[in-house]
Design an enzyme around this catalytic site. Sequence first.
Site, PDB file in Angstrom:
ATOM      1  N   ASP A  12       0.830  -1.210   0.000  1.00  0.00           N
ATOM      2  CA  ASP A  12       0.000   0.000   0.000  1.00  0.00           C
ATOM      3  C   ASP A  12       0.862   1.256   0.000  1.00  0.00           C
ATOM      4  O   ASP A  12       0.650   2.176   0.792  1.00  0.00           O
ATOM      5  CB  ASP A  12      -0.943  -0.007   1.204  1.00  0.00           C
ATOM      6  CG  ASP A  12      -2.111   0.970   1.044  1.00  0.00           C
ATOM      7  OD1 ASP A  12      -2.396   1.369  -0.104  1.00  0.00           O
ATOM      8  OD2 ASP A  12      -2.736   1.332   2.056  1.00  0.00           O
ATOM      9  N   ILE A  13       1.824   1.294  -0.901  1.00  0.00           N
ATOM     10  CA  ILE A  13       2.673   2.482  -1.021  1.00  0.00           C
ATOM     11  C   ILE A  13       1.915   3.565  -1.782  1.00  0.00           C
ATOM     12  O   ILE A  13       1.416   3.333  -2.884  1.00  0.00           O
ATOM     13  CB  ILE A  13       3.989   2.134  -1.742  1.00  0.00           C
ATOM     14  CG1 ILE A  13       4.791   1.152  -0.888  1.00  0.00           C
ATOM     15  CG2 ILE A  13       4.806   3.396  -2.012  1.00  0.00           C
ATOM     16  CD1 ILE A  13       6.024   0.634  -1.567  1.00  0.00           C
TER      17      ILE A  13
END
Length: 232
Positions: free
Chosen positions: A134-135
Amino acid sequence: MLGQYQIKQQISSKSGRSTYLAEDSQTSDRVIIKFLEFNNLFNWDDLKLFEREAKTLKNLNHPNIPRYLDYCEIESENQQGFILVQTYIDAPSLAELIDSGIKFSEQEIIELAQKLLNILNYLHQLNPPVIHRDIKPSNILLNNRSGNSIGDVYLVDFGSVQTIAKKEAGTITIVGSYGYIPLEQFMGQTTFASDLYSLGMTLIYLVTGVHPAELTQAAGKVKFDRSTISRE
């Protein structure tokens, strides 16, 4: 257990999960508390991800990743659930800086990429390897930015993290954020490249000022105007 921590403010809340800024009464340090509550919004997938985040953070040791402090179950007349306590990083997110109108130079964007790649290199070389999944700008914190230097870069929020020691049986839990999530992640086939894709989309956002969800994609390639940036 929660009595040790004095809640200062709520940072976020969704689907039975809340995040708070608190103070440790024993050390006077500010901390982040994540609370997963057993309520009508609770589901077992949330607990699986929450436990995985706690276990992963406990085994991480990197100066640019929040440090695990505690994890426990709490039970009272009004609330029941689990809390995860981690160190607080006093720095704005990349998303907040973008929303405030701040622009970044090519030199800063390259430096940001290098520092995030160093963090990912650490995570991906662990045994078992860790994939963040979840960058995005809201999970990247920046501090001490000055001149043409991006400053200190931190990667936070490991609530979607996955280890790849083995493939998990059962249903697939889709995590990630629209515009930053690669196709294979929708199919539950996360790889190291999935984090690189999310990082790449973040960098393209900084270069173009256009949210990744609004960019055109054709034949598996993201289309954007490159005329304003150098070949480097």
